[in-house]
Every structure is written in C-alpha cells, then in structure tokens.
Design a protein around this motif. Sequence first.
Motif, mmCIF file in Angstrom:
data_model
loop_
_atom_site.group_PDB
_atom_site.id
_atom_site.type_symbol
_atom_site.label_atom_id
_atom_site.label_comp_id
_atom_site.label_asym_id
_atom_site.label_seq_id
_atom_site.Cartn_x
_atom_site.Cartn_y
_atom_site.Cartn_z
ATOM 1 N N VAL A 105 -59.098 42.579 106.377
ATOM 2 C CA VAL A 105 -58.457 43.896 106.474
ATOM 3 C C VAL A 105 -56.954 43.769 106.236
ATOM 4 O O VAL A 105 -56.358 44.543 105.487
ATOM 5 N N GLY A 106 -56.337 42.790 106.869
ATOM 6 C CA GLY A 106 -54.906 42.602 106.660
ATOM 7 C C GLY A 106 -54.563 42.211 105.241
ATOM 8 O O GLY A 106 -53.521 42.600 104.709
ATOM 9 N N LEU A 107 -55.447 41.446 104.576
ATOM 10 C CA LEU A 107 -55.156 40.922 103.245
ATOM 11 C C LEU A 107 -55.494 41.900 102.129
ATOM 12 O O LEU A 107 -54.711 42.061 101.180
ATOM 13 N N HIS A 108 -56.653 42.570 102.217
ATOM 14 C CA HIS A 108 -57.157 43.339 101.073
ATOM 15 C C HIS A 108 -56.996 44.850 101.209
ATOM 16 O O HIS A 108 -57.082 45.558 100.200
ATOM 17 N N ALA A 109 -56.792 45.356 102.402
ATOM 18 C CA ALA A 109 -56.636 46.799 102.562
ATOM 19 C C ALA A 109 -55.209 47.220 102.193
ATOM 20 O O ALA A 109 -54.297 46.399 102.144
ATOM 21 N N THR A 110 -55.037 48.515 101.925
ATOM 22 C CA THR A 110 -53.701 49.024 101.686
ATOM 23 C C THR A 110 -52.887 48.952 102.979
ATOM 24 O O THR A 110 -53.429 48.725 104.063
ATOM 25 N N ARG A 111 -51.579 49.159 102.857
ATOM 26 C CA ARG A 111 -50.721 49.079 104.043
ATOM 27 C C ARG A 111 -51.217 50.020 105.145
ATOM 28 O O ARG A 111 -51.302 49.642 106.308
ATOM 29 N N ARG A 112 -51.508 51.248 104.772
ATOM 30 C CA ARG A 112 -51.915 52.250 105.769
ATOM 31 C C ARG A 112 -53.208 51.838 106.454
ATOM 32 O O ARG A 112 -53.302 51.831 107.688
ATOM 33 N N TRP A 113 -54.231 51.485 105.647
ATOM 34 C CA TRP A 113 -55.527 51.155 106.245
ATOM 35 C C TRP A 113 -55.479 49.816 106.965
ATOM 36 O O TRP A 113 -56.217 49.604 107.940
ATOM 37 N N GLY A 117 -56.509 49.061 110.704
ATOM 38 C CA GLY A 117 -57.367 47.930 111.055
ATOM 39 C C GLY A 117 -56.856 47.176 112.267
ATOM 40 O O GLY A 117 -57.642 46.696 113.091
ATOM 41 N N LEU A 118 -55.511 47.073 112.396
ATOM 42 C CA LEU A 118 -54.942 46.415 113.570
ATOM 43 C C LEU A 118 -55.285 47.191 114.843
ATOM 44 O O LEU A 118 -55.671 46.600 115.866
ATOM 45 N N VAL A 119 -55.174 48.523 114.772
ATOM 46 C CA VAL A 119 -55.512 49.349 115.940
ATOM 47 C C VAL A 119 -56.984 49.182 116.297
ATOM 48 O O VAL A 119 -57.355 48.999 117.476
#
Length: 413
Positions: A105-113, A117-119
């Motif tokens: 999630v941190g690597l491949h998702a856009t900044r917003r998503w 993902g962190l939340v």
Amino acid sequence: MVADVWNRLRTAAPRGATALIADSALGALFLALYLAERLVVAPLPSASLPAALACGLGIAAGLALRRRTPLPAFVLGATALVAGVIVAAPSVLAPYANQIGVYSVGLHATRRWARWGLVLTIIYIAAYFVAVRPTPRPASIGGVVFVWLLTWLVGYGTARRREEQLVARRLMRRQAVTEERARIARELHDLVGHTVSLMLVQAGAGRRVLDRDPAKARELLLGLEQTGRAALAELDRVLGVLRRDSPGDDGETGQPGLAGLPELAGRMTEAGIEVRVQIDPKPPELPHSLDLSAYRIVQEALTNALKHGDATSATVTVRHDGGSLDIDVRDDGRGSPPGYQPGRGLLGIGERVALFGGTLWHGPAGAGGFRLRAVLPLPTSSALSPGGVAASSEGGGPSSGDGPSAEREGPVT
C-alpha cells in the motif's frame, strides 16, 4: 530450468502482466504453505477448517492483487486475517502476508490512498488484538505496531523517491530536448543566415552591373552559384550531424573549423567586404566542437558586418596563448547605436561561448565600426603553451582604449 521459463515469460509478457504473474505466484506459494500449516503442522478441527481455508484464500488473493489494486487488496487480506483469528486459532504465516500488503500500500498506492492505508493499518491492528485470544502483553502490541508502521513507511518513502527520480529524469529529458533544439537553431541560423546574406548581396550586385558590365555580372553569378553549392554541401553535413545515421560516425567529420577561415574570407571578399585573417600562433588541434564554434562565431560576426554594418573591410584575429583561444573580429561599418539590444545572431554567439565557459564582449570599436571578441578556454589536454607547459585560462575584455571591458549584448542578428 524454472529461471529460464520465468525469463521467457517476463520477456514475452507486458510489464503489468509480468507483475500480476509474479504476485499470483506469491499468493499461490502462501496458500500452499497456509494449507500445510492448517492441515499438517497445526491441524484445525474439522468444524473451523472451511472458514479458515476461506480466510487463507482471501489473504492469497490480496497478495496476488497487491500491485494492481493496492488498497482494496490490503483491505481484503487484512479482513481475512482478522476473520481468521475469530473463526480459528491464529496463523503463524498470515501476519507476514499482511505485512507484505502494508508495504505494498505504501509503495504502489497513490499518495492519498497510501495515507488512508496507514489509517486502516492502525484500525486493523487494533481489531486483530481485540479478536485474538489470549490478548498479548502491551510490549508485544507496541512492537507489532512499530514494525507494521515502519513497514508502511519504508514502502511510502520508496515510492516518493521513485517519483522524485521520475520527475528528475523527465526534467533532464526536457532539458536535453531544449538544448538540442537550441543547438539546431544555432547551426541552421548561422549556416542559412550567412549563406542567404551572401547570395542576396551577390545577386544585388549582379543585377546592378548586368547591363553595363556583363563580364562582371557573369563573375558575380558564378560566385553566387558557388556559394549556393557550398551552402548545400554544408547543409547536408549539418543535417548529417543532426541525424547521426552512420554507424561509428561521431557526427563531426567534415564540419568547418578555423582551417576554413581563409575560404570564408574569400567568399566574404567576393560579396563586397574585404576580410583579412590572422591566426597567430597556429593553435593546436582543437576538439571538433570547439573548432566548429570558433568558426561559427567568426562567420556570424562577418555576416553581421556585411548585412547590418555596411562594412567594406573587416579584420579577424585568432590568438592562442596556451590556455585559451582569443577571437577578435573588427569591421569599419557604421557601428551600433547606443543602448542596442542583441538579436538572434549575437544571442547564438553568446550561447556558444557560454557552452565552453568563455567570455564575450561586443560593441563599438574605438574609431568607428563594430568589434566582437570571444575568449574560449581550451581543454586541459590542449591548453599548452608553445613551450609545452600548461597555461592557465584567463579571458579578459578588450585592452584599454578599445571600448568598455564589460561583457555586452547587441542587437545584430
């Protein structure tokens, strides 16, 4: 053998398909190990086995889709992980698969998503420890939270660095294209502007003497023809440099240089401006780019003197002091008005000089006319004094009494 098959698949398949195949293989590997754990290593009761296997399928599917749809894949895998500890005993392998999802999630998702993902990661960690029995000690919970957040941070930081590198590469490509376009513009302006100016002068002179001096008119027309042929040959060389079609051709062969100044002076003299060339002492063999730029600087300066200065004579002096090449062009034309602004020709000369870290001065000559001086530092391998000792590169302005010593720009094109 497996490596050979994988290399063939990776070469034949598109990049996205290759990533999907690799992630699907990762999901299948996890599912096989998960089944071994649930059926052999730590067998589950038959009542909870179907639900546990369904959770394993969900985690495997999340791994398979982790690059194509990072956040939904993570939600699927994390939900299956929490459900697995509700319906059956906790799995040893499942949390590690979830950690891969957090990283993805941190690597491949856009900044917003990725930030969402962190939340969601924090929420799913809390849900997992609420559902698992017995509840771990606070120190263990804190360690898990730290590791999972660090995993997300590593993926997110890697993605941002990749974005910065991509932006930097795009800017470098754009700058390279801009510089190449400027180089093409300089070459074509210097070549076409010089040649057309000569041909126009020769054609005009021929028209004026056509009736009263046919022999002179034929001479001018012959010069016009020779100028045109020479221009076509040089244009062909320039286009060859720009295309670089020939294998092993460095694109510099056949380009004019300082050795061609006498021929250039002859063409200018035929066009009506007497040009004297002095090269003292003879410079060493120069790099092609520097040799060509020195020639183009003189060519453009003489074209300006003929086209804009109405000069009848000009003097070209090229000196080599060991560390730099000093080019001085003076004419007896009408000079330049106060506060003049540079045009394309002088701007192009300035760009050529700047490429070599040199200095440029141009402005009114002391007793009338126009003067241009360019000082081009020589490369270390060529910067040798006549005695063979390396000399420093110093480029100053004109000497006292010849005009301002500061660098100036002018309007001549």
